[in-house]
Design a protein around this motif. Sequence first.
Motif, PDB file in Angstrom:
ATOM      1  N   ASP A 143      50.193 -53.660   8.505  1.00  0.00           N
ATOM      2  CA  ASP A 143      49.522 -53.955   9.769  1.00  0.00           C
ATOM      3  C   ASP A 143      49.025 -55.393   9.830  1.00  0.00           C
ATOM      4  O   ASP A 143      48.893 -55.963  10.914  1.00  0.00           O
ATOM      5  N   ASP A 144      48.731 -55.988   8.639  1.00  0.00           N
ATOM      6  CA  ASP A 144      48.249 -57.374   8.629  1.00  0.00           C
ATOM      7  C   ASP A 144      49.369 -58.398   8.672  1.00  0.00           C
ATOM      8  O   ASP A 144      49.126 -59.608   8.599  1.00  0.00           O
ATOM      9  N   GLY A 145      50.614 -57.915   8.784  1.00  0.00           N
ATOM     10  CA  GLY A 145      51.758 -58.822   8.884  1.00  0.00           C
ATOM     11  C   GLY A 145      52.436 -59.117   7.568  1.00  0.00           C
ATOM     12  O   GLY A 145      53.574 -59.606   7.557  1.00  0.00           O
ATOM     13  N   TYR A 146      51.765 -58.854   6.450  1.00  0.00           N
ATOM     14  CA  TYR A 146      52.391 -59.053   5.145  1.00  0.00           C
ATOM     15  C   TYR A 146      53.379 -57.920   4.866  1.00  0.00           C
ATOM     16  O   TYR A 146      53.335 -56.861   5.495  1.00  0.00           O
ATOM     17  N   HIS A 147      54.268 -58.169   3.905  1.00  0.00           N
ATOM     18  CA  HIS A 147      55.291 -57.187   3.569  1.00  0.00           C
ATOM     19  C   HIS A 147      55.065 -56.625   2.179  1.00  0.00           C
ATOM     20  O   HIS A 147      54.768 -57.373   1.236  1.00  0.00           O
ATOM     21  N   GLU A 148      55.206 -55.323   2.055  1.00  0.00           N
ATOM     22  CA  GLU A 148      55.213 -54.673   0.747  1.00  0.00           C
ATOM     23  C   GLU A 148      56.610 -54.848   0.149  1.00  0.00           C
ATOM     24  O   GLU A 148      57.627 -54.688   0.859  1.00  0.00           O
ATOM     25  N   PRO A 164      71.580 -75.280  -2.591  1.00  0.00           N
ATOM     26  CA  PRO A 164      72.543 -75.674  -1.557  1.00  0.00           C
ATOM     27  C   PRO A 164      72.112 -76.845  -0.686  1.00  0.00           C
ATOM     28  O   PRO A 164      72.827 -77.208   0.255  1.00  0.00           O
ATOM     29  N   GLY A 165      70.937 -77.423  -0.959  1.00  0.00           N
ATOM     30  CA  GLY A 165      70.557 -78.635  -0.255  1.00  0.00           C
ATOM     31  C   GLY A 165      69.884 -78.429   1.082  1.00  0.00           C
ATOM     32  O   GLY A 165      69.832 -79.354   1.898  1.00  0.00           O
ATOM     33  N   VAL A 166      69.360 -77.241   1.328  1.00  0.00           N
ATOM     34  CA  VAL A 166      68.615 -76.983   2.556  1.00  0.00           C
ATOM     35  C   VAL A 166      67.241 -76.436   2.190  1.00  0.00           C
ATOM     36  O   VAL A 166      67.015 -75.961   1.077  1.00  0.00           O
ATOM     37  N   SER A 167      66.320 -76.504   3.144  1.00  0.00           N
ATOM     38  CA  SER A 167      64.980 -75.962   2.955  1.00  0.00           C
ATOM     39  C   SER A 167      64.831 -74.717   3.807  1.00  0.00           C
ATOM     40  O   SER A 167      65.122 -74.736   5.004  1.00  0.00           O
ATOM     41  N   VAL A 168      64.394 -73.631   3.189  1.00  0.00           N
ATOM     42  CA  VAL A 168      64.262 -72.351   3.882  1.00  0.00           C
ATOM     43  C   VAL A 168      62.804 -72.132   4.282  1.00  0.00           C
ATOM     44  O   VAL A 168      61.897 -72.348   3.480  1.00  0.00           O
ATOM     45  N   SER A 169      62.604 -71.704   5.516  1.00  0.00           N
ATOM     46  CA  SER A 169      61.271 -71.315   5.977  1.00  0.00           C
ATOM     47  C   SER A 169      61.036 -69.856   5.608  1.00  0.00           C
ATOM     48  O   SER A 169      61.620 -68.960   6.222  1.00  0.00           O
ATOM     49  N   THR A 170      60.194 -69.627   4.606  1.00  0.00           N
ATOM     50  CA  THR A 170      59.887 -68.255   4.193  1.00  0.00           C
ATOM     51  C   THR A 170      59.283 -67.465   5.351  1.00  0.00           C
ATOM     52  O   THR A 170      59.624 -66.299   5.573  1.00  0.00           O
ATOM     53  N   ALA A 171      58.387 -68.104   6.097  1.00  0.00           N
ATOM     54  CA  ALA A 171      57.751 -67.414   7.222  1.00  0.00           C
ATOM     55  C   ALA A 171      58.786 -66.979   8.248  1.00  0.00           C
ATOM     56  O   ALA A 171      58.735 -65.856   8.770  1.00  0.00           O
ATOM     57  N   ALA A 172      59.756 -67.854   8.534  1.00  0.00           N
ATOM     58  CA  ALA A 172      60.783 -67.511   9.523  1.00  0.00           C
ATOM     59  C   ALA A 172      61.645 -66.350   9.038  1.00  0.00           C
ATOM     60  O   ALA A 172      62.035 -65.478   9.832  1.00  0.00           O
ATOM     61  N   VAL A 173      61.948 -66.315   7.748  1.00  0.00           N
ATOM     62  CA  VAL A 173      62.756 -65.217   7.206  1.00  0.00           C
ATOM     63  C   VAL A 173      62.013 -63.900   7.361  1.00  0.00           C
ATOM     64  O   VAL A 173      62.580 -62.888   7.817  1.00  0.00           O
ATOM     65  N   GLN A 201      59.755 -63.143   9.448  1.00  0.00           N
ATOM     66  CA  GLN A 201      59.539 -62.798  10.853  1.00  0.00           C
ATOM     67  C   GLN A 201      60.830 -62.426  11.576  1.00  0.00           C
ATOM     68  O   GLN A 201      60.779 -61.940  12.713  1.00  0.00           O
ATOM     69  N   ASP A 202      61.968 -62.643  10.942  1.00  0.00           N
ATOM     70  CA  ASP A 202      63.249 -62.383  11.587  1.00  0.00           C
ATOM     71  C   ASP A 202      63.377 -60.889  11.910  1.00  0.00           C
ATOM     72  O   ASP A 202      63.195 -60.042  11.026  1.00  0.00           O
ATOM     73  N   PRO A 203      63.692 -60.540  13.156  1.00  0.00           N
ATOM     74  CA  PRO A 203      63.784 -59.120  13.521  1.00  0.00           C
ATOM     75  C   PRO A 203      64.899 -58.372  12.796  1.00  0.00           C
ATOM     76  O   PRO A 203      64.874 -57.139  12.728  1.00  0.00           O
ATOM     77  N   GLU A 204      65.871 -59.102  12.240  1.00  0.00           N
ATOM     78  CA  GLU A 204      66.983 -58.449  11.551  1.00  0.00           C
ATOM     79  C   GLU A 204      66.713 -58.232  10.058  1.00  0.00           C
ATOM     80  O   GLU A 204      67.546 -57.642   9.359  1.00  0.00           O
ATOM     81  N   LEU A 205      65.561 -58.675   9.567  1.00  0.00           N
ATOM     82  CA  LEU A 205      65.240 -58.488   8.154  1.00  0.00           C
ATOM     83  C   LEU A 205      65.086 -57.003   7.839  1.00  0.00           C
ATOM     84  O   LEU A 205      64.411 -56.268   8.556  1.00  0.00           O
ATOM     85  N   THR A 206      65.697 -56.583   6.729  1.00  0.00           N
ATOM     86  CA  THR A 206      65.527 -55.207   6.256  1.00  0.00           C
ATOM     87  C   THR A 206      64.102 -55.014   5.765  1.00  0.00           C
ATOM     88  O   THR A 206      63.639 -55.733   4.872  1.00  0.00           O
ATOM     89  N   ARG A 207      63.386 -54.051   6.364  1.00  0.00           N
ATOM     90  CA  ARG A 207      61.987 -53.816   6.007  1.00  0.00           C
ATOM     91  C   ARG A 207      61.720 -52.368   5.607  1.00  0.00           C
ATOM     92  O   ARG A 207      60.564 -51.970   5.493  1.00  0.00           O
ATOM     93  N   ASN A 208      62.762 -51.588   5.439  1.00  0.00           N
ATOM     94  CA  ASN A 208      62.560 -50.148   5.200  1.00  0.00           C
ATOM     95  C   ASN A 208      63.353 -49.629   4.018  1.00  0.00           C
ATOM     96  O   ASN A 208      63.752 -48.471   3.989  1.00  0.00           O
ATOM     97  N   THR A 209      63.585 -50.487   3.023  1.00  0.00           N
ATOM     98  CA  THR A 209      64.254 -50.010   1.819  1.00  0.00           C
ATOM     99  C   THR A 209      63.358 -48.973   1.132  1.00  0.00           C
ATOM    100  O   THR A 209      62.179 -49.237   0.894  1.00  0.00           O
ATOM    101  N   PRO A 210      63.895 -47.796   0.834  1.00  0.00           N
ATOM    102  CA  PRO A 210      63.062 -46.768   0.201  1.00  0.00           C
ATOM    103  C   PRO A 210      62.528 -47.254  -1.151  1.00  0.00           C
ATOM    104  O   PRO A 210      63.296 -47.796  -1.961  1.00  0.00           O
ATOM    105  N   PRO A 211      61.236 -47.084  -1.408  1.00  0.00           N
ATOM    106  CA  PRO A 211      60.692 -47.476  -2.713  1.00  0.00           C
ATOM    107  C   PRO A 211      61.368 -46.699  -3.841  1.00  0.00           C
ATOM    108  O   PRO A 211      61.756 -45.537  -3.676  1.00  0.00           O
TER     109      PRO A 211
END
Length: 283
Positions: free
Chosen positions: A24-29, A171-180, A182-192
């Motif tokens: 609920d606080d926006g962080y990911h388990e 690979p020579g690029v910088s990744v925004s962790t926050a953007a990753v 927040q991406d709606p396509e990120l898998t967030r329901n992998t069974p523990p």
Amino acid sequence: MAKTLHLPAPAKLNRLLHITRRRDDGYHELQTLFQLVDIGDTISFIPRDDNRIVLNEGIDDVAHEDNLVVRAARLLQTATENSHGVSLSIEKRLPMGGGLGGGSSNAATVLLGLNHLWQMNLSIDQLAALGLQLGADVPVFVKGHSAWAEGVGEKLTSVTLDAPWFVIIHPGVSVSTAAVFQDPELTRNTPPITMARALQGGASTWRNDCEAVVKKRYSPIAAALDWLNCFAPSQLTGTGACVFAAFETHEAAKQIARDASQHWPTWVAKGLNRSPLHDALGG
């Protein structure tokens, strides 16, 4: 007190990274396997006669007081109510934002190094609790052992992993962790899963839930993964940008690294289970 101290700040790889839910606080388990490797930065400590914390040659675009190593030193200074000071220098080898934990490892090395240098006698658990205030990855470097992690990465159980040779590519690029995250396509329901099940499955079953989103957002990372996959199963570490593959022998890893280095910054690293920082401090 010693006049000068030089200590390693080793890198890590996430050999498995599952995202199980968004809180609920926006962080990911998450559930992850941290493995330490034998490449990293080096931090030098010179005690001061005053109580100032000085970082020599800081990072461009990062204010002195915002730098994690300065924040770590200031945090320990405040927590222990001591009046010691230190001048710090970083021999930087790890790329910023590469998923290798460079900033977190630097902070952990400062906490352990100053605890030793200032003779504060805080326990590893006390230092890890301080480190968590600086970032979720700091405690694993403080505790100094490859680990199974849960929560936001702070609930740690030491494990012993296989220790192959790794080829690591940036690979020579910088990744925004926050953007990753927040991406709606990120898998967030992998069974523990349990730690035992993860370890029993072994490296052939390990994956990174961030990888699909990162590959879609950053074509250079997708290209590096595809190239490295031609030689061994490759994977993203953290949210990237670095990718890695494991090899049984140093010679095999060096051969692939020679070819990779024609296109990208590349390292050959040995997997570790115990931190060289703890070896250096005799802990």
